[in-house]
Design a protein around this motif. Structure first.
Motif, short mmCIF file in Angstrom:
data_model
loop_
_atom_site.label_atom_id
_atom_site.label_comp_id
_atom_site.label_asym_id
_atom_site.label_seq_id
_atom_site.Cartn_x
_atom_site.Cartn_y
_atom_site.Cartn_z
N THR A 102 53.02 54.97 47.57
CA THR A 102 52.93 55.43 46.18
C THR A 102 53.83 54.65 45.23
OG1 THR A 102 54.56 57.14 46.71
CG2 THR A 102 52.24 57.76 46.82
N ASP A 103 54.82 53.96 45.75
CA ASP A 103 55.69 53.18 44.87
C ASP A 103 55.06 51.83 44.48
OD1 ASP A 103 55.83 52.35 47.52
OD2 ASP A 103 57.85 51.51 47.27
N LYS A 104 53.91 51.50 45.07
CA LYS A 104 53.22 50.23 44.77
C LYS A 104 51.84 50.45 44.16
CE LYS A 104 55.62 47.80 48.50
NZ LYS A 104 55.46 46.99 49.74
N ALA A 105 51.66 51.62 43.55
CA ALA A 105 50.35 51.94 42.96
C ALA A 105 50.12 51.12 41.68
CB ALA A 105 50.26 53.43 42.67
N GLU A 106 48.87 51.09 41.26
CA GLU A 106 48.48 50.39 40.03
C GLU A 106 47.44 51.20 39.29
OE1 GLU A 106 48.86 45.61 41.13
OE2 GLU A 106 46.91 46.63 41.22
N LEU A 107 47.55 51.17 37.97
CA LEU A 107 46.45 51.63 37.12
C LEU A 107 45.65 50.39 36.72
CD1 LEU A 107 48.10 54.27 34.76
CD2 LEU A 107 46.25 54.66 36.38
N ARG A 108 44.34 50.42 36.95
CA ARG A 108 43.51 49.24 36.71
C ARG A 108 42.46 49.53 35.65
NH1 ARG A 108 42.33 47.57 43.04
NH2 ARG A 108 44.49 46.94 43.55
N LEU A 109 42.40 48.63 34.68
CA LEU A 109 41.33 48.67 33.68
C LEU A 109 40.18 47.82 34.20
CD1 LEU A 109 40.17 49.26 30.82
CD2 LEU A 109 41.27 47.14 30.08
N LEU A 110 39.01 48.42 34.35
CA LEU A 110 37.85 47.73 34.88
C LEU A 110 36.96 47.25 33.73
CD1 LEU A 110 36.90 50.14 37.81
CD2 LEU A 110 38.46 48.18 37.83
N LEU A 111 36.55 45.99 33.80
CA LEU A 111 35.72 45.39 32.77
C LEU A 111 34.83 44.34 33.42
CD1 LEU A 111 35.49 45.66 29.64
CD2 LEU A 111 36.95 43.62 29.48
N SER A 112 33.56 44.32 33.03
CA SER A 112 32.62 43.40 33.68
C SER A 112 32.90 41.95 33.36
CB SER A 112 31.18 43.75 33.30
OG SER A 112 31.00 43.66 31.90
N ASP A 113 33.39 41.65 32.16
CA ASP A 113 33.65 40.27 31.76
C ASP A 113 34.99 40.20 31.03
OD1 ASP A 113 33.61 37.63 30.99
OD2 ASP A 113 31.57 37.67 30.19
N LEU A 114 36.01 39.76 31.74
CA LEU A 114 37.35 39.71 31.15
C LEU A 114 37.47 38.69 30.03
CD1 LEU A 114 39.74 40.10 34.23
CD2 LEU A 114 39.31 41.74 32.40
N ARG A 115 36.53 37.73 29.94
CA ARG A 115 36.58 36.78 28.83
C ARG A 115 36.44 37.50 27.49
NH1 ARG A 115 31.75 33.06 30.82
NH2 ARG A 115 30.94 35.19 31.03
N GLY A 116 35.84 38.68 27.50
CA GLY A 116 35.63 39.41 26.26
C GLY A 116 36.81 40.29 25.86
N LEU A 117 37.84 40.39 26.71
CA LEU A 117 39.02 41.19 26.36
C LEU A 117 39.88 40.36 25.41
CD1 LEU A 117 40.64 43.79 26.72
CD2 LEU A 117 41.71 42.77 28.73
N GLN A 118 39.73 40.59 24.11
CA GLN A 118 40.38 39.75 23.11
C GLN A 118 41.78 40.22 22.76
OE1 GLN A 118 37.73 39.55 19.72
NE2 GLN A 118 36.47 37.95 20.67
N ASP A 160 31.24 44.55 41.03
CA ASP A 160 31.08 43.45 40.08
C ASP A 160 32.09 43.50 38.94
OD1 ASP A 160 28.91 42.48 41.51
OD2 ASP A 160 27.48 43.73 40.42
N LEU A 161 33.01 44.45 38.98
CA LEU A 161 33.95 44.64 37.87
C LEU A 161 35.29 43.98 38.17
CD1 LEU A 161 33.25 48.41 37.20
CD2 LEU A 161 32.37 46.48 35.89
N ALA A 162 35.75 43.15 37.22
CA ALA A 162 37.09 42.57 37.31
C ALA A 162 38.10 43.60 36.78
CB ALA A 162 37.14 41.28 36.51
N SER A 163 39.38 43.24 36.88
CA SER A 163 40.39 44.22 36.45
C SER A 163 41.66 43.53 35.99
CB SER A 163 40.72 45.19 37.60
OG SER A 163 41.37 44.50 38.66
N VAL A 164 42.38 44.25 35.13
CA VAL A 164 43.78 43.96 34.84
C VAL A 164 44.57 45.22 35.20
CG1 VAL A 164 43.40 42.20 33.07
CG2 VAL A 164 43.38 44.62 32.42
N ALA A 165 45.85 45.04 35.53
CA ALA A 165 46.56 46.15 36.17
C ALA A 165 47.87 46.50 35.45
CB ALA A 165 46.86 45.80 37.62
N ILE A 166 48.32 47.73 35.71
CA ILE A 166 49.63 48.23 35.27
C ILE A 166 50.34 48.78 36.50
CG2 ILE A 166 50.86 49.78 33.74
CD1 ILE A 166 48.19 50.09 32.18
N PRO A 167 51.39 48.13 36.99
CA PRO A 167 52.14 48.70 38.13
C PRO A 167 52.73 50.06 37.75
CG PRO A 167 52.74 46.40 37.73
CD PRO A 167 51.93 46.85 36.55
N ILE A 168 52.69 51.00 38.69
CA ILE A 168 53.20 52.35 38.41
C ILE A 168 53.79 52.94 39.69
CG2 ILE A 168 50.91 53.38 38.81
CD1 ILE A 168 51.62 55.46 36.67
#
Length: 451
Positions: A141-157, A180-188
């Motif tokens: 639990t000390d290495k968990a992540e919150l992940r934002l899922l998005l199909s095309d990260l090129r569009g995250l402006q 098919d979903l990519a992600s960016v993460a927040i360690p928590i």
């Protein structure tokens, strides 16, 4: 054989054969439309590469690494299996305001958008505790992540605001994917949070092409999308419960429960069965372009044989009613002009739009066929009449193309009226007498030639 070909039966069969022969250029035109449509799709892909493709937003999910000791037999040592557990939120609210514009690649265009997306939601500690107790693996639990899922990260402006439990945080890059979903993460660190719920708020700027969809990755998902686009197409696993459409745009609202989808609130990451179900649960909006250029060209081509046959029948009626002669080669030339209409229409519509292209192409063909008919039938009035009939035919065809939902009904009505009109005009013709009367005309012409 020649006399039989001059008979009404032979003439009608010959005209029918010539009309069927015109299927060859019409099929070539249909393939050309499909080829140009494929080029348009390639152009849209090029636009999406630099802007962002069709976007699917998955919200924030919690990923917790797990470790499990796998017992072995006497000959093998115990081994450790590492995995990751994906846990979904209790509730999520998504609000997306889309700003739409047209982007062009050469002569092709596609609607693209930038969307200001507001995300908020929470994870319940009792859910996490229950899933952890039911798992045979140890949760790191000390290495968990919150992940934002998005199909095309090129569009995250842009990420203008991001808070976890009211505290500002930042996304970090991640190579992890869910289907098919990519992600960016927040360690928590879940240990540090203890028994308090995990709440999150995010404000994003997301760019994409043609469509925006949302995955219901929560026990309760509420989604609101609005855009200044007057022709939305609501797509995916659910239609909006509330929607408002007007000339200025649309707004739509969805509410989805975990009971409405075919997967649960948590799973082991990498489960291909679950990942295959994710895409099928997405819902949202597509920026629909009603009856675009290629759809209209393809629809026009479907009626091509019918209208070529109608024009041939009009020529044949002049033969019968005016006691004139039209050679099969002349029928072929008229058919070639009618088939050329579809090529000219396709070429012009890519440049100046379908309506203007249709008017120019139809006017050109009407003038060509009307003038040719006047010369062939040796009667200016006949040419004007046939040109007028052909103009009426093209007007009817345009009505069929423009009527999306009533095209079949209108087409059936036009066909029925045409058959009834032909029966009315030919009701007093003695076909046997017409065939016999044709012989003296031919014989007289031969005598004149010999003299």
């Amino acid at each position: 054989m020649g006399r039989w070909m001059q008979s009404p039966t032979g003439k009608v069969l010959g005209i029918g054969l010539l009309a069927l022969l015109m299927l060859i250029p019409l099929m070539q035109v249909r393939w050309l439309v499909q080829e140009r449509q494929g080029m348009r799709e390639t152009a849209i892909e090029q636009i999406a590469q630099g802007w962002g493709g069709r976007q699917v937003i998955g919200g924030l999910v919690l990923a917790v690494p797990t470790r499990e000791l796998i017992a072995a037999d006497e000959k093998e040592k115990p081994r450790v299996r590492l995995a990751s557990e994906t846990v979904l939120a209790d509730d999520v609210q998504v609000s997306a305001a889309m700003h739409v514009q047209m982007r062009r690649y050469g002569i092709y265009g596609a609607p693209v958008f930038t969307s200001t997306v507001q995300l908020s939601g929470r994870f319940l500690p009792e859910d996490l505790a229950g899933y952890q107790r039911s798992s045979s693996a140890e949760w790191l639990t000390d290495k968990a992540e919150l992940r934002l899922l998005l199909s095309d990260l090129r569009g995250l402006q842009e990420v203008t605001a991001l808070k976890i439990n009211g505290r500002p945080v930042r996304f970090v890059s991640s190579t992890d994917r869910i289907g098919d979903l990519a992600s960016v993460a927040i360690p928590i660190d879940l240990k540090a949070l203890g028994d308090q719920p995990i709440t999150f708020e995010a404000s994003l700027k997301v760019a994409g092409t043609e469509s925006l969809q949302v995955l219901p990755l929560a026990r309760s998902t509420s989604v609101e999308i609005n855009a200044p686009w007057s022709d939305p197409s609501f797509i995916g696993a659910a239609l909006p419960g509330e929607r408002k459409l007007d000339a200025g745009g649309f707004s739509a609202h969805w509410r989805m429960l975990d009971l409405n989808r075919s997967y649960g609130q948590h799973w082991v990451n990498g489960d291909t069965r679950i990942e295959a179900l994710l895409g099928a649960s997405a819902f949202g909006v597509q920026l629909y372009q009603p009856v675009d250029v290629y759809q209209r060209n393809e629809r026009a081509g479907k009626y091509g044989l019918l209208f070529i046959a109608m024009t041939f029948v009009a020529f044949f009626l002049f033969e019968v009613l005016k006691r004139l002669r039209v050679h099969p080669v002349q029928y072929l030339l008229v058919g070639a002009a009618l088939a050329t209409f579809y090529v000219v229409l396709l070429a012009l519509s890519e440049q100046i739009g379908f309506g203007a292209a249709y008017a120019l192409a139809a006017a050109a063909v009407v003038l060509i066929v009307g003038g040719y008919a006047a010369a062939v039938l040796r009667a200016r009035r006949a040419g004007l009449l046939l040109g007028g009939v052909l103009a009426l035919v093209y007007a009817l065809l345009y009505g069929l193309i423009a009527a999306e939902q009533y095209a079949l009904l209108m087409g059936a009505g036009v066909l029925l009226v045409t058959v009834a009109l032909l029966m009315y005009l030919t009701r007093r013709i003695d076909w046997y007498g017409w065939s016999a009367a044709a012989e003296p005309v031919r014989g007289e012409a031969v005598t004149m030639e010999r003299s």
